[in-house]
Design an enzyme around this catalytic site. Sequence first.
Site, mmCIF file in Angstrom:
data_model
loop_
_atom_site.group_PDB
_atom_site.id
_atom_site.type_symbol
_atom_site.label_atom_id
_atom_site.label_comp_id
_atom_site.label_asym_id
_atom_site.label_seq_id
_atom_site.Cartn_x
_atom_site.Cartn_y
_atom_site.Cartn_z
ATOM 1 C CG ASN A 9 -1.756 1.229 1.347
ATOM 2 O OD1 ASN A 9 -1.775 2.058 0.443
ATOM 3 N ND2 ASN A 9 -2.479 1.360 2.453
ATOM 4 C CD1 TRP A 10 3.306 0.973 -3.106
ATOM 5 C CD2 TRP A 10 3.486 2.352 -4.863
ATOM 6 N NE1 TRP A 10 3.995 0.310 -4.090
ATOM 7 C CE2 TRP A 10 4.124 1.133 -5.172
ATOM 8 C CE3 TRP A 10 3.464 3.358 -5.826
ATOM 9 C CZ2 TRP A 10 4.734 0.905 -6.406
ATOM 10 C CZ3 TRP A 10 4.074 3.133 -7.047
ATOM 11 C CH2 TRP A 10 4.709 1.909 -7.330
ATOM 12 C CE LYS A 11 -0.240 3.078 4.789
ATOM 13 N NZ LYS A 11 -0.196 3.168 6.243
ATOM 14 C CG HIS A 95 -5.955 1.883 5.085
ATOM 15 N ND1 HIS A 95 -5.530 2.771 6.041
ATOM 16 C CD2 HIS A 95 -4.947 0.992 4.918
ATOM 17 C CE1 HIS A 95 -4.295 2.443 6.415
ATOM 18 N NE2 HIS A 95 -3.924 1.357 5.752
ATOM 19 C CD GLU A 97 -3.017 5.351 6.785
ATOM 20 O OE1 GLU A 97 -2.974 5.383 5.542
ATOM 21 O OE2 GLU A 97 -2.105 4.830 7.478
ATOM 22 C CD GLU A 167 -3.552 -2.472 7.143
ATOM 23 O OE1 GLU A 167 -2.535 -2.799 6.544
ATOM 24 O OE2 GLU A 167 -4.063 -1.343 7.064
ATOM 25 N N GLY A 173 2.412 2.190 10.882
ATOM 26 C CA GLY A 173 3.379 3.282 10.775
ATOM 27 C C GLY A 173 4.084 3.616 12.083
ATOM 28 C CB SER A 213 5.143 -1.904 11.950
ATOM 29 O OG SER A 213 4.757 -0.568 12.198
ATOM 30 N N GLY A 234 2.853 -1.192 4.265
ATOM 31 C CA GLY A 234 2.893 0.244 3.991
ATOM 32 C C GLY A 234 4.320 0.704 3.731
ATOM 33 N N GLY A 235 4.958 1.255 4.749
ATOM 34 C CA GLY A 235 6.298 1.847 4.606
ATOM 35 C C GLY A 235 7.302 0.949 3.893
HETATM 36 P P1 13P Z 1 2.908 0.303 7.707
HETATM 37 O O1 13P Z 1 3.427 -0.969 7.118
HETATM 38 O O2 13P Z 1 3.641 1.526 7.254
HETATM 39 O O3 13P Z 1 2.753 0.204 9.195
HETATM 40 O O4 13P Z 1 1.416 0.487 7.123
HETATM 41 C C1 13P Z 1 0.543 -0.574 7.172
HETATM 42 C C2 13P Z 1 -0.666 -0.213 6.406
HETATM 43 O O5 13P Z 1 -1.424 0.662 6.771
HETATM 44 C C3 13P Z 1 -0.896 -0.938 5.140
HETATM 45 O O6 13P Z 1 -2.159 -0.683 4.638
#
Ligand code: 13P
Length: 251
Positions: A9-11, A95, A97, A167, A173, A213, A234-235
């Site tokens: 997930n590149w966000k 998600h 967010e 999640e 994050g 994470s 994510g990251g």
């Molecule tokens: P991180 O891997 O940066 O914690 O993010 C997870 C996430 O929200 C994937 O959708």
Amino acid sequence: MRKNIIAGNWKMNLTPSESKGLVNMLKDACEAAKCDVVFCVPYVDIDTVTKELEGCKNIAVGAQNLHFEDHGAYTGEVSADMLKEMGVKYVIIGHSERRQYFGETDETVNKKIKMALRKGLIPILCVGETLQMKDDGITIDHISIQIKRAFRGVDSEDVDRVIIAYEPIWAIGTGRTASAYQAEEVCAGIRAIIGDIYGDEIAENIRILYGGSMNSENCEELMAMPDIDGGLIGGASLKNDFNLIVNSVRE
Ligand code: 13P
């Protein structure tokens, strides 16, 4: 039986020109991986990423959201048909967010799941608890409500096309990962909830991912758990770590 899947997930990261560099850094390892691989990219990167991935059979492109109506006066929104025509196969729905910052509710999540399924997109439904809920011991109660509402009115023949991503919000994050045992407990709980609604066979077939994470250091332990069928990253999906993660997945 259930094929593992690693989704990035590149966000809200990378412009189209920047996305080319990342795809080229990742594509060989992802193409050789023994799991399905998905890049969930910003809308504006879809065209570039799809073109860069031409000929790659193992990597699909996903979006990070969609609108729940077919079309109409919804300024700034993107429909399932638009995504399909761009070559998108997967879409992240609900998600945390989006729930936290953009007014996503269980009701809009439900409508979006139904729209994605109707249009042949594979939804990646995100669920998870806050730190407060975890401390109060109501993780599974909360997730059970999220899942029951997300699947309201979804036919049993469509259910195992949905991928569920667990999640925990406190792990996103933050560098704080759920331990493999904590993650397994909740993912097994999610499978049991699906079993209660749709029966054991569907519960056995549905793929459940962990996200929060996840990185090249903790992925093997998490993926070794019986009810964890992959990761939503994510990251770590924005760097070479992603290559290491996909390479670590066994059949
Ligand atoms: P991180 O891997 O940066 O914690 O993010 C997870 C996430 O929200 C994937 O959708």
